[in-house]
Design a protein around this motif. Structure first.
Motif, PDB file in Angstrom:
ATOM      1  N   THR A 167      26.508  30.817  35.202  1.00  0.00           N
ATOM      2  CA  THR A 167      25.540  31.810  35.682  1.00  0.00           C
ATOM      3  C   THR A 167      24.508  31.218  36.643  1.00  0.00           C
ATOM      4  OG1 THR A 167      24.146  31.476  33.724  1.00  0.00           O
ATOM      5  CG2 THR A 167      25.804  33.223  33.622  1.00  0.00           C
ATOM      6  N   PHE A 227      29.311  37.453  27.594  1.00  0.00           N
ATOM      7  CA  PHE A 227      29.704  36.288  26.807  1.00  0.00           C
ATOM      8  C   PHE A 227      29.907  36.660  25.340  1.00  0.00           C
ATOM      9  CE2 PHE A 227      27.661  34.615  30.573  1.00  0.00           C
ATOM     10  CZ  PHE A 227      28.535  33.601  30.951  1.00  0.00           C
ATOM     11  N   ASP A 278      26.357  37.626  23.950  1.00  0.00           N
ATOM     12  CA  ASP A 278      26.270  39.053  24.249  1.00  0.00           C
ATOM     13  C   ASP A 278      27.056  39.913  23.265  1.00  0.00           C
ATOM     14  OD1 ASP A 278      24.761  38.845  26.699  1.00  0.00           O
ATOM     15  OD2 ASP A 278      26.591  38.181  27.702  1.00  0.00           O
ATOM     16  N   ARG A 315      35.314  35.205  26.320  1.00  0.00           N
ATOM     17  CA  ARG A 315      35.120  34.566  25.020  1.00  0.00           C
ATOM     18  C   ARG A 315      35.726  33.160  25.006  1.00  0.00           C
ATOM     19  NH1 ARG A 315      39.112  35.271  21.028  1.00  0.00           N
ATOM     20  NH2 ARG A 315      40.994  36.276  21.797  1.00  0.00           N
ATOM     21  N   THR A 342      28.171  25.685  29.282  1.00  0.00           N
ATOM     22  CA  THR A 342      29.151  26.537  29.967  1.00  0.00           C
ATOM     23  C   THR A 342      28.495  27.785  30.526  1.00  0.00           C
ATOM     24  OG1 THR A 342      30.898  25.736  28.479  1.00  0.00           O
ATOM     25  CG2 THR A 342      31.321  27.783  29.682  1.00  0.00           C
ATOM     26  N   VAL A 343      27.691  28.447  29.703  1.00  0.00           N
ATOM     27  CA  VAL A 343      27.008  29.667  30.146  1.00  0.00           C
ATOM     28  C   VAL A 343      26.077  29.367  31.319  1.00  0.00           C
ATOM     29  CG1 VAL A 343      25.345  31.448  29.471  1.00  0.00           C
ATOM     30  CG2 VAL A 343      27.174  30.782  27.892  1.00  0.00           C
ATOM     31  N   ASP A 375      22.818  37.004  30.826  1.00  0.00           N
ATOM     32  CA  ASP A 375      22.620  36.835  32.262  1.00  0.00           C
ATOM     33  C   ASP A 375      21.702  37.937  32.791  1.00  0.00           C
ATOM     34  OD1 ASP A 375      22.775  36.326  34.957  1.00  0.00           O
ATOM     35  OD2 ASP A 375      24.890  36.894  35.166  1.00  0.00           O
ATOM     36  N   TRP A 411      28.501  25.232  24.455  1.00  0.00           N
ATOM     37  CA  TRP A 411      28.442  26.663  24.758  1.00  0.00           C
ATOM     38  C   TRP A 411      27.351  26.944  25.796  1.00  0.00           C
ATOM     39  CZ3 TRP A 411      31.280  30.877  22.847  1.00  0.00           C
ATOM     40  CH2 TRP A 411      30.768  32.133  23.174  1.00  0.00           C
ATOM     41  N   TYR A 461      22.086  33.463  23.991  1.00  0.00           N
ATOM     42  CA  TYR A 461      23.314  32.913  24.599  1.00  0.00           C
ATOM     43  C   TYR A 461      24.581  33.640  24.158  1.00  0.00           C
ATOM     44  CZ  TYR A 461      21.227  29.027  27.099  1.00  0.00           C
ATOM     45  OH  TYR A 461      20.519  28.272  28.007  1.00  0.00           O
ATOM     46  N   LEU A 505      30.093  38.425  33.851  1.00  0.00           N
ATOM     47  CA  LEU A 505      30.629  38.031  32.548  1.00  0.00           C
ATOM     48  C   LEU A 505      29.734  38.510  31.415  1.00  0.00           C
ATOM     49  CD1 LEU A 505      31.750  34.336  33.223  1.00  0.00           C
ATOM     50  CD2 LEU A 505      33.148  36.419  33.320  1.00  0.00           C
TER      51      LEU A 505
END
Length: 399
Positions: free
Chosen positions: A236, A246, A272, A202, A231-232, A46, A228, A270, A244
């Motif tokens: 964001t 991730f 972190d 997570r 969702t991200v 992000d 995945w 995607y 967050l």
């Protein structure tokens, strides 16, 4: 309680194992200095993350050269013999200090249990209390099945994720409402200065396994990666959630390789934080090898890492209480590996003592004394040992 250096016997054993399996730069003397971290630039998923989130990310990287944070799931919410009592912690009652990492579950905030959960207010309260002490918060999701209505272990339908990804479908709309609730909750988490509290988030943990509706038996690689990313991006970009970090967390129990950690990897842009759940029992070598692999991948990808779930139910060995579990199984395997954290699974509230569903220390267990020795090691970091995890780290740039 004043912390002192580990006993020579245990330290020598742990250090020899560390040397035999890793070339970590962690300070072997455990004096807390850790050595200076070379200037580095880290990348968050992000790009609009808050300053505090960037600072926490930098500290997660930095702490790997200094020691390892101890964490415990739901530790502040309930314990073996108590439930939702402010200020209590099984960990603290054993060693006198809170865990450095507080792990919670956000599922009941999101799915239909949000109407009936008796702990959601306490989840918010304990997160804010942990942040006020300077601790790190991480959250997983044991979400109910949005298509069948079953629990998170309902893998009877292998089209759940596929249906979520169908824009405008009933399941897609249901799941977006769940994510909306999550966004509302995490953006309500603020510290005493009104700043958003960063969370290591997570979702879809243990996706390497078959038992969850998002797991290996219910999704293709393409579906999981798309899920995945969906969702991200939704959190964001659509909902404006910027606190967050991730974290992905495959489960690897037996001795594995670095490549095992990359199972269905969504891409460097995607992810972190590189997590790993490990229910390896007493296979100490497995945990040591896989912790070394975590650190190797961490350095390769410039992303902090940690063991996000581990433990033995009942802290037992060969049917009996394992009195020196903490020094022999966790410390000896993970000493010097360059991993930021290790999180034990929960201690279920069980005031009658009728079961063995606990993974962390509690004052009535025969391993409590060993846990105090574990705590007193300068290598293990608890709440009072932490630097300011929410202030920027000199030499570490986060973009």
């Amino acid at each position: 309680m004043t912390k002192f250096t580990y006993s020579l016997l245990i330290l020598a054993s742990a250090f020899l194992m560390a040397c035999s399996t890793d070339e970590s730069t962690v300070d072997p003397d455990g004096d807390g200095d850790g050595g200076s971290v070379e200037p580095v630039t880290l990348q968050l998923v992000d790009k609009s993350a808050t300053d505090e989130t960037k600072a926490l990310y930098a500290n997660l990287w930095d702490v790997q050269s200094r020691g390892m944070m101890f964490g415990h799931h739901d530790d502040l919410l309930y314990g073996r013999e108590w439930y939702a009592e402010s200020g209590r912690s099984d960990t603290k009652e054993v060693c006198g200090d809170y865990p450095a990492v507080f792990s919670v579950d956000f599922a009941e905030v999101m799915d239909e249990r949000y109407l009936t959960s008796d702990l959601n207010d306490d989840r918010k309260r304990t997160i804010m209390e942990a942040r006020a002490r300077g601790e790190v918060i991480t959250a997983c999701l044991h979400l109910n099945n949005p298509k069948t209505g079953g629990d998170s272990w309902d893998n009877s339908d292998n089209t759940v994720v596929k249906s979520i990804l169908e824009e405008g479908s009933e399941v897609n709309m249901t799941y977006k409402v769940w994510l909306d609730r999550l966004a509302t909750f995490v953006t309500s988490l603020k510290d005493e200065n009104g700043k958003l509290i960063p969370i290591i988030f997570r979702p879809y943990h243990e996706h390497t396994q078959s038992w969850s509706w998002w797991g290996s038996s219910c999704t293709t690689q393409e579906e999981f990666i798309s899920f995945w990313k969906f969702t991200v991006d939704y959190l964001t970009l659509e909902k404006g959630v910027h606190n967050l970090i991730f974290a992905i967390s495959p489960q690897i129990d037996s001795e594995g390789t670095v490549d095992n950690l990359l199972y269905r990897w969504p891409g460097d842009d995607y992810v972190d934080f590189i997590g790993m759940d490990s229910y390896h029992g007493t296979n100490t070598k497995s945990l040591a090898t896989n912790s070394r692999n975590l650190a190797t991948l961490s350095k390769e990808k410039l992303k902090p890492c940690g063991v996000t779930e581990t433990g033995i139910e009942g802290v037992r060995k060969d049917g009996k209480e394992y009195t020196d579990y903490w020094t022999q199984e966790i410390m000896s395997a993970m000493y010097g590996k360059g991993v930021s954290l290790v999180v034990m699974w929960r201690n279920k509230y069980d005031p009658t003592g009728s079961g063995y569903h606990y993974y962390g220390p509690w004052i009535g267990h025969s391993s409590a004394n060993d846990f105090v020795t574990f705590y007193e090691s300068d290598y293990m970091l608890f709440s009072s040992d932490l630097p300011d995890m929410y202030e920027a780290v000199e030499g570490i740039t986060v973009q």
